[in-house]
Design a protein around this motif. Sequence first.
Motif, mmCIF file in Angstrom:
data_model
loop_
_atom_site.group_PDB
_atom_site.id
_atom_site.type_symbol
_atom_site.label_atom_id
_atom_site.label_comp_id
_atom_site.label_asym_id
_atom_site.label_seq_id
_atom_site.Cartn_x
_atom_site.Cartn_y
_atom_site.Cartn_z
ATOM 1 N N GLY A 1 132.886 65.864 76.619
ATOM 2 C CA GLY A 1 132.232 65.995 75.332
ATOM 3 C C GLY A 1 132.291 67.403 74.792
ATOM 4 N N ASN A 2 131.568 68.322 75.446
ATOM 5 C CA ASN A 2 131.478 69.691 74.914
ATOM 6 C C ASN A 2 132.823 70.385 74.861
ATOM 7 N N LEU A 3 133.582 70.327 75.963
ATOM 8 C CA LEU A 3 134.829 71.088 76.017
ATOM 9 C C LEU A 3 135.884 70.514 75.080
ATOM 10 N N LEU A 4 136.087 69.208 75.106
ATOM 11 C CA LEU A 4 137.116 68.625 74.244
ATOM 12 C C LEU A 4 136.746 68.739 72.766
ATOM 13 N N VAL A 5 135.473 68.526 72.456
ATOM 14 C CA VAL A 5 135.047 68.690 71.065
ATOM 15 C C VAL A 5 135.225 70.133 70.619
ATOM 16 N N ALA A 6 134.891 71.084 71.511
ATOM 17 C CA ALA A 6 135.073 72.496 71.173
ATOM 18 C C ALA A 6 136.546 72.817 70.953
ATOM 19 N N ILE A 7 137.423 72.269 71.799
ATOM 20 C CA ILE A 7 138.862 72.504 71.626
ATOM 21 C C ILE A 7 139.344 71.929 70.300
ATOM 22 N N VAL A 8 138.887 70.724 69.968
ATOM 23 C CA VAL A 8 139.297 70.111 68.703
ATOM 24 C C VAL A 8 138.816 70.951 67.524
ATOM 25 N N GLN A 9 137.554 71.406 67.571
ATOM 26 C CA GLN A 9 137.042 72.221 66.474
ATOM 27 C C GLN A 9 137.783 73.557 66.378
ATOM 28 N N MET B 1 136.333 80.263 67.776
ATOM 29 C CA MET B 1 135.588 79.085 67.327
ATOM 30 C C MET B 1 135.444 78.065 68.447
ATOM 31 N N THR B 2 136.451 77.966 69.312
ATOM 32 C CA THR B 2 136.349 77.070 70.462
ATOM 33 C C THR B 2 135.208 77.482 71.375
ATOM 34 N N VAL B 3 135.120 78.777 71.670
ATOM 35 C CA VAL B 3 134.062 79.271 72.547
ATOM 36 C C VAL B 3 132.689 79.076 71.902
ATOM 37 N N LEU B 4 132.566 79.402 70.615
ATOM 38 C CA LEU B 4 131.276 79.251 69.944
ATOM 39 C C LEU B 4 130.868 77.787 69.827
ATOM 40 N N SER B 5 131.848 76.884 69.746
ATOM 41 C CA SER B 5 131.531 75.462 69.636
ATOM 42 C C SER B 5 130.936 74.899 70.910
ATOM 43 N N LEU B 6 131.065 75.626 72.034
ATOM 44 C CA LEU B 6 130.433 75.184 73.274
ATOM 45 C C LEU B 6 128.921 75.289 73.202
ATOM 46 N N ILE B 7 128.406 76.123 72.283
ATOM 47 C CA ILE B 7 126.966 76.344 72.167
ATOM 48 C C ILE B 7 126.421 75.418 71.082
ATOM 49 N N PRO B 8 125.563 74.481 71.439
ATOM 50 C CA PRO B 8 125.014 73.572 70.431
ATOM 51 C C PRO B 8 124.233 74.326 69.368
ATOM 52 N N LEU C 1 132.074 67.549 61.052
ATOM 53 C CA LEU C 1 131.948 66.139 61.393
ATOM 54 C C LEU C 1 132.691 65.763 62.666
ATOM 55 N N ALA C 2 133.625 66.621 63.113
ATOM 56 C CA ALA C 2 134.329 66.326 64.363
ATOM 57 C C ALA C 2 133.348 66.195 65.512
ATOM 58 N N ASP C 3 132.295 67.024 65.504
ATOM 59 C CA ASP C 3 131.284 66.949 66.561
ATOM 60 C C ASP C 3 130.524 65.626 66.489
ATOM 61 N N ASN C 4 130.137 65.216 65.285
ATOM 62 C CA ASN C 4 129.339 63.999 65.130
ATOM 63 C C ASN C 4 130.145 62.736 65.406
ATOM 64 N N VAL C 5 131.458 62.784 65.187
ATOM 65 C CA VAL C 5 132.287 61.605 65.398
ATOM 66 C C VAL C 5 132.781 61.516 66.836
ATOM 67 N N LEU D 1 122.665 77.849 76.863
ATOM 68 C CA LEU D 1 122.517 79.301 76.717
ATOM 69 C C LEU D 1 122.070 79.939 78.033
ATOM 70 N N GLY D 2 121.104 79.309 78.708
ATOM 71 C CA GLY D 2 120.654 79.847 79.986
ATOM 72 C C GLY D 2 121.750 79.852 81.033
ATOM 73 N N GLY D 3 122.569 78.792 81.060
ATOM 74 C CA GLY D 3 123.678 78.745 82.010
ATOM 75 C C GLY D 3 124.709 79.816 81.742
ATOM 76 N N ILE D 4 125.017 80.060 80.460
ATOM 77 C CA ILE D 4 126.000 81.089 80.118
ATOM 78 C C ILE D 4 125.476 82.467 80.496
ATOM 79 N N VAL D 5 124.175 82.719 80.248
ATOM 80 C CA VAL D 5 123.594 84.004 80.632
ATOM 81 C C VAL D 5 123.599 84.170 82.148
#
Length: 359
Positions: A211-219, A242-249, A286-290, A312-316
């Motif tokens: 979910g997070n990684l593939l959606v982030a790559i697509v975005q 943008m891929t990295v930032l898309s990992l953060i909800p 909308l890529a995230d929502n779809v 965020l806590g995990g990344i820190v």
Amino acid sequence: MSEKLEQSTFLITLALVTVVFGLLMMPFWAPLLWAVIIAVLFHPMQVWLEGRWGRRPNLTAMTTLVACMVLVVLPILFLFGSFLQQALAVYQQIESGEIQPGNYVERVRQAFPAVQDLLERFDIDVNSLRENAAQAAVVASQFLARNALAFGQGTFGFVLQVALMLYVAFFLLRDGRVLIDQLIHALPLGDERERLLFQKFAEVARATVKGNLLVAIVQGMLGGLIFWILGLPAPLLWGVVMTVLSLIPAVGAGLVWLPAAIYLYAIGSWVSATVLIAYGVLIIGLADNVLRPILVGRDTKLPDWMVLLSTLGGIVMVGISGFVVGPLIAVLFVAFWQIFSREFNHATSIPLEASPPED
């Protein structure tokens, strides 16, 4: 008395040996973590291969691992190398004065006087903001340049970690089910609870990565594409950002494309700016929502606020791998409390995601 003393001594020694072994493995925690994730993520493919080829663990595990390398590892390595090249190029342009980040803030200020008035109402100095933006760009570019240089100098260590990850992943793919059965037999938590926890771990690992990684790559790909179409500089660099930032909800790629659109409005590129905003809202947003409901499903989804805080806590706590580690810790926390609530308090377990209130 003697038997209890021996048992207590053994348990204390067992705990000490386990802690020492954990410290011994600490330098390799990242390769081990991603080896486990690869094994979990590609296990369905291995099961499918076993259904066609029969019980041939070495062949199915090696085929699955090769597929992982071709589909995931090699493309990411190529993308990362290209990203570092563009990052170095941007750093050199900033150092030479070809790119002056402070000028971008000044152009936005001149184009939108109302923004300056609003900032002055909050006692925000525009000149200080411009200087801080320039300094931040220099610091960020220096950080990328230093890491690119460190990556070049530590290529052997990086390759060694990737090789270790793939090596461990092969054995986890081949012997993972036996290892899980042994852990269930050894851990004193109760077989039913342990199977539930392992199931939750696998579900969240798959959901987080798919979910997070593939959606982030697509975005990131969509963002880099529109930057390239509009002729904006370093589209690959900003696509990866943008891929990295898309990992953060709740943050996402908008931190890149929205300021870029504002700057395009400031310099008079109204058509490009409007296209970028429409594309960012309708396509990237909308890529995230779809895609996320299709790739993840709602049965393993944590509440949005918990996803944000745990990510965020995990990344820190552990760096970029925290986008997986954080939600994993959060879902195990919720699962343990669900088990406690059900078995010790005889209460109904609380779902991971609360239902919306009825009208």
